[in-house]
Write a protein that holds these residues in place. Structure first.
Motif, PDB file in Angstrom:
ATOM      1  N   ARG A 135       0.839  -1.198   0.000  1.00 16.12           N
ATOM      2  CA  ARG A 135       0.000   0.000   0.000  1.00 16.12           C
ATOM      3  C   ARG A 135       0.880   1.257   0.000  1.00 16.12           C
ATOM      4  NH1 ARG A 135      -5.443   0.264   3.636  1.00 16.12           N
ATOM      5  NH2 ARG A 135      -4.148   0.883   5.388  1.00 16.12           N
ATOM      6  N   ARG A 136       0.495   2.242  -0.759  1.00 11.67           N
ATOM      7  CA  ARG A 136       1.264   3.492  -0.818  1.00 11.67           C
ATOM      8  C   ARG A 136       0.314   4.676  -0.684  1.00 11.67           C
ATOM      9  NH1 ARG A 136       4.370   0.208  -0.233  1.00 11.67           N
ATOM     10  NH2 ARG A 136       6.409  -0.171  -1.178  1.00 11.67           N
ATOM     11  N   TYR A 137       0.857   5.724  -0.108  1.00 16.05           N
ATOM     12  CA  TYR A 137       0.037   6.874   0.254  1.00 16.05           C
ATOM     13  C   TYR A 137       0.621   8.119  -0.390  1.00 16.05           C
ATOM     14  CZ  TYR A 137      -1.738  10.471   3.488  1.00 16.05           C
ATOM     15  OH  TYR A 137      -2.306  11.580   4.047  1.00 16.05           O
ATOM     16  N   CYS A 138      -0.252   8.984  -0.918  1.00 14.74           N
ATOM     17  CA  CYS A 138       0.213  10.254  -1.482  1.00 14.74           C
ATOM     18  C   CYS A 138      -0.107  11.373  -0.495  1.00 14.74           C
ATOM     19  CB  CYS A 138      -0.470  10.529  -2.821  1.00 14.74           C
ATOM     20  SG  CYS A 138      -0.048  12.157  -3.461  1.00 14.74           S
ATOM     21  N   LYS A 139       0.941  11.983   0.034  1.00 19.01           N
ATOM     22  CA  LYS A 139       0.772  13.047   1.017  1.00 19.01           C
ATOM     23  C   LYS A 139       0.081  14.265   0.420  1.00 19.01           C
ATOM     24  CE  LYS A 139       4.147  13.010   4.768  1.00 19.01           C
ATOM     25  NZ  LYS A 139       5.509  13.360   5.141  1.00 19.01           N
ATOM     26  N   ALA A 140       0.315  14.488  -0.863  1.00 22.76           N
ATOM     27  CA  ALA A 140      -0.178  15.712  -1.490  1.00 22.76           C
ATOM     28  C   ALA A 140      -1.698  15.721  -1.622  1.00 22.76           C
ATOM     29  CB  ALA A 140       0.473  15.904  -2.852  1.00 22.76           C
ATOM     30  N   CYS A 141      -2.299  14.564  -1.957  1.00 23.79           N
ATOM     31  CA  CYS A 141      -3.754  14.563  -2.152  1.00 23.79           C
ATOM     32  C   CYS A 141      -4.472  13.650  -1.162  1.00 23.79           C
ATOM     33  CB  CYS A 141      -4.118  14.162  -3.580  1.00 23.79           C
ATOM     34  SG  CYS A 141      -3.701  12.465  -3.979  1.00 23.79           S
ATOM     35  N   GLY A 142      -3.707  12.864  -0.375  1.00 21.74           N
ATOM     36  CA  GLY A 142      -4.321  12.039   0.665  1.00 21.74           C
ATOM     37  C   GLY A 142      -4.874  10.716   0.176  1.00 21.74           C
ATOM     38  N   SER A 149      -2.347  -3.564  -7.122  1.00 19.48           N
ATOM     39  CA  SER A 149      -3.707  -3.606  -7.652  1.00 19.48           C
ATOM     40  C   SER A 149      -4.339  -2.247  -7.925  1.00 19.48           C
ATOM     41  CB  SER A 149      -4.594  -4.362  -6.662  1.00 19.48           C
ATOM     42  OG  SER A 149      -4.471  -3.762  -5.384  1.00 19.48           O
ATOM     43  N   ASN A 150      -3.712  -1.183  -7.467  1.00 25.99           N
ATOM     44  CA  ASN A 150      -4.423   0.089  -7.566  1.00 25.99           C
ATOM     45  C   ASN A 150      -3.454   1.256  -7.645  1.00 25.99           C
ATOM     46  OD1 ASN A 150      -6.320   2.183  -7.353  1.00 25.99           O
ATOM     47  ND2 ASN A 150      -6.469   1.964  -5.115  1.00 25.99           N
ATOM     48  N   MET A 151      -2.901   1.473  -8.821  1.00 24.35           N
ATOM     49  CA  MET A 151      -1.980   2.593  -8.998  1.00 24.35           C
ATOM     50  C   MET A 151      -2.772   3.838  -9.434  1.00 24.35           C
ATOM     51  SD  MET A 151       1.046   1.907  -8.086  1.00 24.35           S
ATOM     52  CE  MET A 151       2.263   2.949  -8.924  1.00 24.35           C
ATOM     53  N   PRO A 152      -2.204   5.045  -9.238  1.00 24.28           N
ATOM     54  CA  PRO A 152      -2.942   6.259  -9.618  1.00 24.28           C
ATOM     55  C   PRO A 152      -3.341   6.235 -11.099  1.00 24.28           C
ATOM     56  CG  PRO A 152      -0.876   6.813  -8.501  1.00 24.28           C
ATOM     57  CD  PRO A 152      -0.881   5.338  -8.672  1.00 24.28           C
ATOM     58  N   THR A 153      -4.567   6.654 -11.357  1.00 30.68           N
ATOM     59  CA  THR A 153      -5.026   6.756 -12.748  1.00 30.68           C
ATOM     60  C   THR A 153      -4.647   8.148 -13.280  1.00 30.68           C
ATOM     61  OG1 THR A 153      -7.128   7.700 -12.053  1.00 30.68           O
ATOM     62  CG2 THR A 153      -7.025   5.296 -12.270  1.00 30.68           C
ATOM     63  N   GLU A 154      -4.877   8.341 -14.562  1.00 28.35           N
ATOM     64  CA  GLU A 154      -4.648   9.662 -15.171  1.00 28.35           C
ATOM     65  C   GLU A 154      -5.436  10.732 -14.408  1.00 28.35           C
ATOM     66  OE1 GLU A 154      -2.664  10.748 -17.586  1.00 28.35           O
ATOM     67  OE2 GLU A 154      -1.810   8.711 -17.536  1.00 28.35           O
ATOM     68  N   GLU A 155      -6.685  10.371 -14.067  1.00 33.58           N
ATOM     69  CA  GLU A 155      -7.565  11.306 -13.384  1.00 33.58           C
ATOM     70  C   GLU A 155      -7.017  11.638 -11.990  1.00 33.58           C
ATOM     71  OE1 GLU A 155     -11.550   9.830 -12.999  1.00 33.58           O
ATOM     72  OE2 GLU A 155     -12.224  11.677 -12.016  1.00 33.58           O
ATOM     73  N   ASP A 156      -6.554  10.591 -11.266  1.00 31.90           N
ATOM     74  CA  ASP A 156      -5.959  10.819  -9.939  1.00 31.90           C
ATOM     75  C   ASP A 156      -4.803  11.810 -10.052  1.00 31.90           C
ATOM     76  OD1 ASP A 156      -7.609   8.990  -8.577  1.00 31.90           O
ATOM     77  OD2 ASP A 156      -6.309   7.314  -9.130  1.00 31.90           O
ATOM     78  N   ALA A 158      -4.155  13.959 -12.368  1.00 31.59           N
ATOM     79  CA  ALA A 158      -4.597  15.301 -12.769  1.00 31.59           C
ATOM     80  C   ALA A 158      -5.183  16.058 -11.579  1.00 31.59           C
ATOM     81  CB  ALA A 158      -5.633  15.191 -13.889  1.00 31.59           C
ATOM     82  N   ASN A 159      -5.800  15.320 -10.643  1.00 31.09           N
ATOM     83  CA  ASN A 159      -6.441  15.978  -9.496  1.00 31.09           C
ATOM     84  C   ASN A 159      -5.487  16.241  -8.328  1.00 31.09           C
ATOM     85  OD1 ASN A 159      -8.945  16.120 -10.704  1.00 31.09           O
ATOM     86  ND2 ASN A 159      -9.558  14.095  -9.980  1.00 31.09           N
ATOM     87  N   CYS A 160      -4.247  15.798  -8.449  1.00 25.30           N
ATOM     88  CA  CYS A 160      -3.318  15.910  -7.331  1.00 25.30           C
ATOM     89  C   CYS A 160      -2.319  17.038  -7.596  1.00 25.30           C
ATOM     90  CB  CYS A 160      -2.581  14.585  -7.159  1.00 25.30           C
ATOM     91  SG  CYS A 160      -1.285  14.660  -5.914  1.00 25.30           S
ATOM     92  N   GLU A 165       3.262  11.788  -7.467  1.00 29.11           N
ATOM     93  CA  GLU A 165       4.587  11.311  -7.868  1.00 29.11           C
ATOM     94  C   GLU A 165       5.390  10.747  -6.698  1.00 29.11           C
ATOM     95  OE1 GLU A 165       6.060  14.569 -10.120  1.00 29.11           O
ATOM     96  OE2 GLU A 165       5.051  13.829 -11.928  1.00 29.11           O
ATOM     97  N   ASN A 166       5.057  11.198  -5.472  1.00 20.54           N
ATOM     98  CA  ASN A 166       5.803  10.690  -4.325  1.00 20.54           C
ATOM     99  C   ASN A 166       4.921   9.839  -3.434  1.00 20.54           C
ATOM    100  OD1 ASN A 166       8.315  12.108  -4.866  1.00 20.54           O
ATOM    101  ND2 ASN A 166       7.108  13.958  -4.448  1.00 20.54           N
ATOM    102  N   LEU A 167       4.895   8.553  -3.725  1.00 15.41           N
ATOM    103  CA  LEU A 167       4.060   7.649  -2.938  1.00 15.41           C
ATOM    104  C   LEU A 167       4.911   7.029  -1.831  1.00 15.41           C
ATOM    105  CD1 LEU A 167       2.043   5.908  -5.802  1.00 15.41           C
ATOM    106  CD2 LEU A 167       1.413   7.915  -4.452  1.00 15.41           C
TER     107      LEU A 167
END
Ligand SMILES: [Zn+2]
Length: 225
Positions: A135-142, A149-156, A158-160, A165-167
């Motif tokens: 599991r990885r967490y993005c501090k910038a967008c929470g 199984s669940n990497m950031p999508t294009e939409e994620d 774009a919204n961050c 980029e720093n998980l």
């Protein structure tokens, strides 16, 4: 539909709660989320906690202590009185122990409502340790992701503000910490299983590696209600 989600940390109950919340159009109520918001001095629009209660919770949170059952149940009572709970709610992360379960029962009885079911996601400990270490967490967008199984999508991205980029791997998700949290779950929270089984409310679904299979099993179990 009034549901309680039960399951070890990392069992995927939060994911299911979020999905079911959309499916049934009822709110997912996470006491952890509410407390963290109160700590930031925010209150959900519609909640009517007194300033004393908010101050008390934020000072407990700031000192790193656990919010007492009494205060927690007060927050739950306030939250389920909101109009969006008219058709039901999903409790995620509460109750965590038998006294909280009993307090919840008293609260529901007072308001003349009943739980429809307690949905338990059962996942072997080894699978949870493996899942959480990815599991990885993005501090910038929470947002929380998973390497498998669940990497950031294009939409994620774009919204961050930092495009995810720093998980990072949270301390809570490190194997040694996860094992400790699982031990607490087995020692304390799991006692709620026989408690709700006695009330004929417990539905157990095996949380499987393939999310689609878990979703299917959850939906089938709830359709029988
Ligand atoms: Zn992000």
């Amino acid at each position: 539909m009034r549901l309680v989600m039960l399951g070890a940390p990392g069992s995927g109950k939060g994911t299911q709660a979020e999905r079911l919340s959309k499916k049934y159009n009822i709110p997912q109520i996470s006491t952890g989320d509410i407390f963290r918001a109160l700590k930031r001095g925010e209150q959900l629009p519609g909640m009517t906690l007194s300033k004393e209660t908010i101050d008390e919770i934020s000072s407990i949170m700031n000192s790193g202590n656990l919010v007492s059952d009494d205060i927690t149940i007060k927050v739950i009572e306030n939250r389920i009185a909101m109009s969006d709970c008219q058709n039901g709610f999903i409790l995620d992360g509460f109750p965590r122990n038998i006294p909280q379960g009993e307090a919840l029962d008293r609260l529901l009885e007072k308001h003349n409502i009943k739980l429809d079911a307690v949905l338990e996601l059962d996942v072997p400990d080894e699978a949870i340790v493996e899942r959480l270490s990815g599991r990885r967490y993005c501090k910038a967008c929470g947002k929380t992701y998973n390497l498998e199984s669940n990497m950031p999508t294009e939409e994620d991205r774009a919204n961050c503000p930092e495009h995810c980029e720093n998980l990072i791997l949270r301390d809570d998700d490190k194997p040694e910490v996860v094992k400790q949290r699982l031990a607490t779950y087995h020692d304390v929270t799991e006692h709620l299983k026989p408690y709700y089984k006695n009330q004929d409310k417990l539905i157990t679904v095996i949380g499987r590696k393939n999310l689609e299979n878990t979703i299917k099993d959850v939906d089938e179990a709830l359709a029988k209600l």
